[in-house]
Write a protein that holds these residues in place. Structure first.
Motif, PDB file in Angstrom:
ATOM      1  N   TYR A 154       0.802  -1.220   0.000  1.00 45.90           N
ATOM      2  CA  TYR A 154       0.000   0.000   0.000  1.00 45.90           C
ATOM      3  C   TYR A 154       0.840   1.277   0.000  1.00 45.90           C
ATOM      4  O   TYR A 154       0.327   2.362   0.239  1.00 45.90           O
ATOM      5  CB  TYR A 154      -0.949   0.016   1.202  1.00 45.90           C
ATOM      6  CG  TYR A 154      -1.941  -1.113   1.149  1.00 45.90           C
ATOM      7  CD1 TYR A 154      -2.902  -1.169   0.152  1.00 45.90           C
ATOM      8  CD2 TYR A 154      -1.904  -2.130   2.088  1.00 45.90           C
ATOM      9  CE1 TYR A 154      -3.802  -2.214   0.074  1.00 45.90           C
ATOM     10  CE2 TYR A 154      -2.812  -3.179   2.031  1.00 45.90           C
ATOM     11  CZ  TYR A 154      -3.753  -3.219   1.032  1.00 45.90           C
ATOM     12  OH  TYR A 154      -4.642  -4.247   0.966  1.00 45.90           O
ATOM     13  N   ASP A 171     -10.672  12.580  -2.651  1.00 46.63           N
ATOM     14  CA  ASP A 171     -12.037  12.073  -2.783  1.00 46.63           C
ATOM     15  C   ASP A 171     -12.615  12.347  -4.171  1.00 46.63           C
ATOM     16  O   ASP A 171     -13.560  11.701  -4.591  1.00 46.63           O
ATOM     17  CB  ASP A 171     -12.954  12.708  -1.732  1.00 46.63           C
ATOM     18  CG  ASP A 171     -12.677  12.184  -0.342  1.00 46.63           C
ATOM     19  OD1 ASP A 171     -12.016  11.131  -0.217  1.00 46.63           O
ATOM     20  OD2 ASP A 171     -13.121  12.829   0.626  1.00 46.63           O
ATOM     21  N   CYS A 199      -7.969  11.014  -8.881  1.00 48.69           N
ATOM     22  CA  CYS A 199      -6.816  10.137  -8.684  1.00 48.69           C
ATOM     23  C   CYS A 199      -5.800  10.455  -9.784  1.00 48.69           C
ATOM     24  O   CYS A 199      -6.100  10.304 -10.963  1.00 48.69           O
ATOM     25  CB  CYS A 199      -7.198   8.664  -8.814  1.00 48.69           C
ATOM     26  SG  CYS A 199      -8.492   8.086  -7.714  1.00 48.69           S
ATOM     27  N   LYS A 228      -1.891   9.844  -1.412  1.00 49.96           N
ATOM     28  CA  LYS A 228      -2.837  10.561  -0.552  1.00 49.96           C
ATOM     29  C   LYS A 228      -2.126  11.632   0.259  1.00 49.96           C
ATOM     30  O   LYS A 228      -2.616  12.751   0.382  1.00 49.96           O
ATOM     31  CB  LYS A 228      -3.555   9.586   0.372  1.00 49.96           C
ATOM     32  CG  LYS A 228      -4.638   8.814  -0.326  1.00 49.96           C
ATOM     33  CD  LYS A 228      -5.366   7.892   0.606  1.00 49.96           C
ATOM     34  CE  LYS A 228      -6.358   7.075  -0.199  1.00 49.96           C
ATOM     35  NZ  LYS A 228      -7.014   6.054   0.602  1.00 49.96           N
ATOM     36  N   ALA A 272      -9.693   1.515 -10.305  1.00 51.00           N
ATOM     37  CA  ALA A 272      -9.742   2.506  -9.227  1.00 51.00           C
ATOM     38  C   ALA A 272     -10.511   3.754  -9.660  1.00 51.00           C
ATOM     39  O   ALA A 272     -10.315   4.260 -10.756  1.00 51.00           O
ATOM     40  CB  ALA A 272      -8.328   2.890  -8.808  1.00 51.00           C
ATOM     41  N   HIS A 303     -11.585   5.918  -4.057  1.00 47.63           N
ATOM     42  CA  HIS A 303     -10.793   4.700  -3.863  1.00 47.63           C
ATOM     43  C   HIS A 303      -9.684   4.629  -4.904  1.00 47.63           C
ATOM     44  O   HIS A 303      -9.817   3.972  -5.939  1.00 47.63           O
ATOM     45  CB  HIS A 303     -11.701   3.464  -3.936  1.00 47.63           C
ATOM     46  CG  HIS A 303     -12.863   3.547  -3.007  1.00 47.63           C
ATOM     47  ND1 HIS A 303     -12.719   3.426  -1.640  1.00 47.63           N
ATOM     48  CD2 HIS A 303     -14.179   3.786  -3.235  1.00 47.63           C
ATOM     49  CE1 HIS A 303     -13.908   3.571  -1.070  1.00 47.63           C
ATOM     50  NE2 HIS A 303     -14.798   3.794  -2.013  1.00 47.63           N
ATOM     51  N   CYS A 304      -8.595   5.324  -4.649  1.00 44.80           N
ATOM     52  CA  CYS A 304      -7.450   5.380  -5.555  1.00 44.80           C
ATOM     53  C   CYS A 304      -6.452   4.303  -5.134  1.00 44.80           C
ATOM     54  O   CYS A 304      -5.836   4.417  -4.076  1.00 44.80           O
ATOM     55  CB  CYS A 304      -6.795   6.757  -5.507  1.00 44.80           C
ATOM     56  SG  CYS A 304      -7.913   8.122  -5.878  1.00 44.80           S
ATOM     57  N   TYR A 305      -6.325   3.266  -5.937  1.00 43.33           N
ATOM     58  CA  TYR A 305      -5.404   2.172  -5.640  1.00 43.33           C
ATOM     59  C   TYR A 305      -4.311   2.146  -6.690  1.00 43.33           C
ATOM     60  O   TYR A 305      -4.592   2.274  -7.883  1.00 43.33           O
ATOM     61  CB  TYR A 305      -6.143   0.830  -5.628  1.00 43.33           C
ATOM     62  CG  TYR A 305      -7.270   0.800  -4.627  1.00 43.33           C
ATOM     63  CD1 TYR A 305      -7.005   0.841  -3.260  1.00 43.33           C
ATOM     64  CD2 TYR A 305      -8.586   0.745  -5.053  1.00 43.33           C
ATOM     65  CE1 TYR A 305      -8.041   0.827  -2.342  1.00 43.33           C
ATOM     66  CE2 TYR A 305      -9.622   0.720  -4.139  1.00 43.33           C
ATOM     67  CZ  TYR A 305      -9.345   0.762  -2.790  1.00 43.33           C
ATOM     68  OH  TYR A 305     -10.362   0.754  -1.880  1.00 43.33           O
ATOM     69  N   ASP A 334      -0.401   3.990  -2.467  1.00 45.29           N
ATOM     70  CA  ASP A 334      -1.697   4.516  -2.025  1.00 45.29           C
ATOM     71  C   ASP A 334      -1.492   5.575  -0.951  1.00 45.29           C
ATOM     72  O   ASP A 334      -2.062   6.670  -1.018  1.00 45.29           O
ATOM     73  CB  ASP A 334      -2.571   3.389  -1.452  1.00 45.29           C
ATOM     74  CG  ASP A 334      -2.898   2.300  -2.451  1.00 45.29           C
ATOM     75  OD1 ASP A 334      -2.637   2.478  -3.656  1.00 45.29           O
ATOM     76  OD2 ASP A 334      -3.417   1.260  -2.018  1.00 45.29           O
TER      77      ASP A 334
END
Length: 127
Positions: A30, A44, A47, A37, A97, A101-103, A33
C-alpha cells in the motif's frame, strides 16, 4: 535567468520526492496509495494516474546542480539539467480505481533522472 521561487523547490520536495518519507516501506503493497494521498494526488474527487518519485533527493541535497550540465527545457525556458542515477518508484493507478478509492501499483527501479536546475538550486525532476 531568474532564480527559482521558493514554491518551486517546495513543489519538488512535496510532489516529486518521498520527503518526508512515507511511514511504510516502499516495498509495502500500500506504499503508493499512502504516498499519493499524503501528497494530495489522490483525493475524494480525483486520482492522479501516474507519478514517479525519487527517494534519495531533496531540494537541499548538496551537489545536485554542480558539475557539467546540459541545456534542457522546462515550460519553454532554458535551464541547466544534470543526469543523476536515482532509486525511483513509479506509482500507476489500477484500471478499476475510481475516486475516492485510488489504488496504485508500484514498481521500484534505478534510472537516470534529469534534474532541472536554476543556478545551484534543483527545481524540477524531469519524468
Amino acid at each position: 535567468m531568474d532564480q527559482p521561487a521558493f514554491s518551486e523547490a517546495q513543489d519538488l520536495l512535496h510532489h516529486q520526492t518521498d520527503r518526508p518519507r512515507t511511514k511504510i516501506s516502499a516495498k509495502h503493497k500500500y506504499y503508493c496509495d499512502m504516498m499519493m494521498k499524503a501528497r494530495g494526488l489522490a483525493t475524494d474527487k480525483s486520482c492522479e494516474k501516474n507519478k514517479t518519485s525519487v527517494h534519495s533527493v531533496s531540494p537541499t541535497t548538496r551537489g545536485l546542480c554542480e558539475g557539467p550540465a546540459v541545456t534542457c527545457m522546462k515550460m519553454s525556458e532554458f535551464y541547466n539539467c544534470h543526469l543523476i542515477i536515482f532509486k525511483v518508484i513509479q506509482c500507476t493507478l489500477h484500471l478499476v480505481a475510481v475516486p475516492p478509492h485510488c489504488y496504485y501499483k508500484s514498481v521500484i527501479f534505478q534510472r537516470d533522472v534529469r534534474i532541472v536546475c536554476a543556478g545551484k538550486h534543483p527545481v524540477h525532476l524531469d519524468e
